[in-house]
Design an enzyme around this catalytic site. Structure first.
Site, mmCIF file in Angstrom:
data_model
loop_
_atom_site.group_PDB
_atom_site.id
_atom_site.type_symbol
_atom_site.label_atom_id
_atom_site.label_comp_id
_atom_site.label_asym_id
_atom_site.label_seq_id
_atom_site.Cartn_x
_atom_site.Cartn_y
_atom_site.Cartn_z
ATOM 1 N N MET A 128 4.474 16.261 4.899
ATOM 2 C CA MET A 128 3.750 16.014 6.145
ATOM 3 C C MET A 128 3.855 14.543 6.542
ATOM 4 S SD MET A 128 0.264 18.253 5.870
ATOM 5 C CE MET A 128 0.259 20.039 6.025
ATOM 6 N N VAL A 129 3.672 13.650 5.556
ATOM 7 C CA VAL A 129 3.752 12.212 5.826
ATOM 8 C C VAL A 129 5.148 11.855 6.330
ATOM 9 C CG1 VAL A 129 3.658 9.915 4.774
ATOM 10 C CG2 VAL A 129 1.975 11.642 4.137
ATOM 11 N N GLY A 137 -2.243 14.246 2.738
ATOM 12 C CA GLY A 137 -1.850 13.921 1.373
ATOM 13 C C GLY A 137 -0.481 14.427 0.971
ATOM 14 N N GLU A 138 0.066 15.401 1.684
ATOM 15 C CA GLU A 138 1.347 15.986 1.301
ATOM 16 C C GLU A 138 2.495 15.114 1.788
ATOM 17 O OE1 GLU A 138 1.809 20.103 2.232
ATOM 18 O OE2 GLU A 138 -0.325 20.526 1.958
ATOM 19 N N SER A 139 3.445 14.847 0.894
ATOM 20 C CA SER A 139 4.543 13.935 1.204
ATOM 21 C C SER A 139 5.423 14.454 2.341
ATOM 22 C CB SER A 139 5.401 13.696 -0.041
ATOM 23 O OG SER A 139 5.928 14.920 -0.540
#
Length: 406
Positions: free
Chosen positions: A187-188, A183-185
């Site tokens: 990480m994405v 969910g963390e941007s």
């Protein structure tokens, strides 16, 4: 104390694996006392088989990983034996999977301590080629890689997904099937950057460089969420013109053809990029079930009168009836092997079933202790109650088909 024969009858797997199981048993019985806890359980063999199933597109990767692991000499701890038998190797691997599915950080630590993730290559191969890993945890692990070693693991993971010759959206779909995006941007962003570099390496003629692919991948993820999220139903959806204009305004994407972007918009809005969250892909290690559902199981023991509600999964290969605490549990409470077993309708309960041994011997069962070890049991009968008379008949017919191999 169980005899060798008792233990052998409690270990079931495919017919092709039965001979190897017995060979392992004969070796284990040379140990002092022949304790049942020393015998490798069939669940490890099942999980090894299931971990390989469904990863045909990574067959060479799986083969390389298995060959490397089976032939390696691993230093587990100072003072511990360096070499591992194949049985011990599988048992450790199984425990790593269980730990990883509960806590990816602990799982990664256990991988490194036990020789499965000493190098970025090993880490990438384990996360990509090992079935039974919780896909949400795999995504968290990939997103948590930020140092040089971790980013190298992420790069190798992305390059391990075969994307050569695939169109952009198809390549992105295939990549995202290996895990669930966190969910963390940040990480994405790291994960999509690795995808972009891997996709460009596999298809250098499609884009001018990874920057455009990275930005386009991010735009597609946003479009997919906008078009298909149930939480955004009340909001106006992004139009094709908005998607094209927004995407071309991103640095590096101005070179992209509006017609090409329009085709991507149509494909994503019509066919959602689905992060596979089926329970059979989330660490439970049970594929191709014959029947699933709730039943009540009478507690074992001569004085036991309690009926406990459990979620059951009936499998054909191997023929076994697994039961879980609930339908969201990742690991079974235990299972009943169905070889040499009869099933019949209960004479005491309209919704009841009874499992009994074919030759009048004791019925074998297996339960998992809190530590994850297998505890073997034997009973005269296993009593079950379905939710209705109709459901009872469905369970009876399904179990009969599995027993008769029809």
């Amino acid at each position: 104390m169980f005899s060798q024969g008792d233990v052998e009858r409690a270990i079931f797997d495919c017919e092709k694996q039965l001979q190897s199981c017995r060979l392992r048993l004969s070796a284990v019985n040379t140990l002092k006392g022949g304790a049942p806890s020393s015998v490798e359980d069939d669940a490890v063999i099942l999980r090894k088989k299931v971990r390989m199933k469904g990863f045909e597109d990574n067959a060479s990767l799986v083969s390389e990983l298995q060959s490397e692991a089976d032939s390696s000499v691993v230093s587990l701890r100072v003072g511990r034996r360096a070499s591992l038998s194949s049985e011990a190797h599988e048992k450790i691997k199984d425990r790593i999977i269980r730990t990883f599915n509960l806590d990816e950080k602990r799982g990664l630590t256990m991988m490194r301590e036990n020789g499965f993730g000493r190098t970025p290559q090993q880490t990438a191969k384990f996360l990509l080629a090992t079935g039974g890993l919780n896909r949400e945890m795999v995504g968290r692990a990939l997103g948590s890689f930020y140092d040089d070693r971790g980013l190298e693991s992420l790069r190798l993971f992305a390059e391990g997904v075969e994307m050569q010759g695939l169109p952009f959206v198809q390549g992105l779909r295939k990549f995202l099937q290996k895990f669930k995006l966190p969910g963390e941007s940040q990480m994405v962003d790291r994960i999509l950057e690795a995808f972009a570099k891997a996709f460009c390496k596999a298809n250098p003629q499609d884009f001018s460089g990874p920057n455009a692919v990275h930005a386009l991948a991010f735009a597609v993820i946003i479009l997919n969420t906008d078009a298909h999220s149930h939480n955004l139903k009340q909001l106006a959806k992004m139009t094709k013109e908005q998607f094209i204009n927004n995407t071309r305004s991103i640095e590096g994407c101005d070179e992209l053809n509006p017609e090409f972007l329009g085709e991507i918009y149509d494909e994503i809005t019509e066919n959602e990029i689905v992060h596979q969250e089926d329970k059979h892909d989330e660490g439970n290690l049970f594929h191709d079930s014959v029947k699933e559902g709730w039943m009540r199981k009478k507690a074992a023991g001569a004085a036991a009168i309690a009926w406990r509600k459990r979620f059951f999964i009936l499998t054909k290969n191997p023929p076994q009836l697994y039961y879980f605490e609930d339908d969201k549990s990742n690991d079974p409470k235990g299972y009943i092997p169905l070889e040499n077993v009869n099933v019949s309708k209960s004479k005491k309960h309209k919704k009841g079933l009874e499992l009994t041994p074919v030759k009048g011997e004791l019925l074998k069962s297996v339960k998992y202790s809190r530590s994850g070890e297998l505890v073997l049991g034997e009973h005269k009968v296993a009593e079950l109650k379905a939710q209705s008379v109709e459901d009872c008949w469905e369970w009876y017919e399904a179990i009969t088909r599995v027993i008769n191999k029809t």
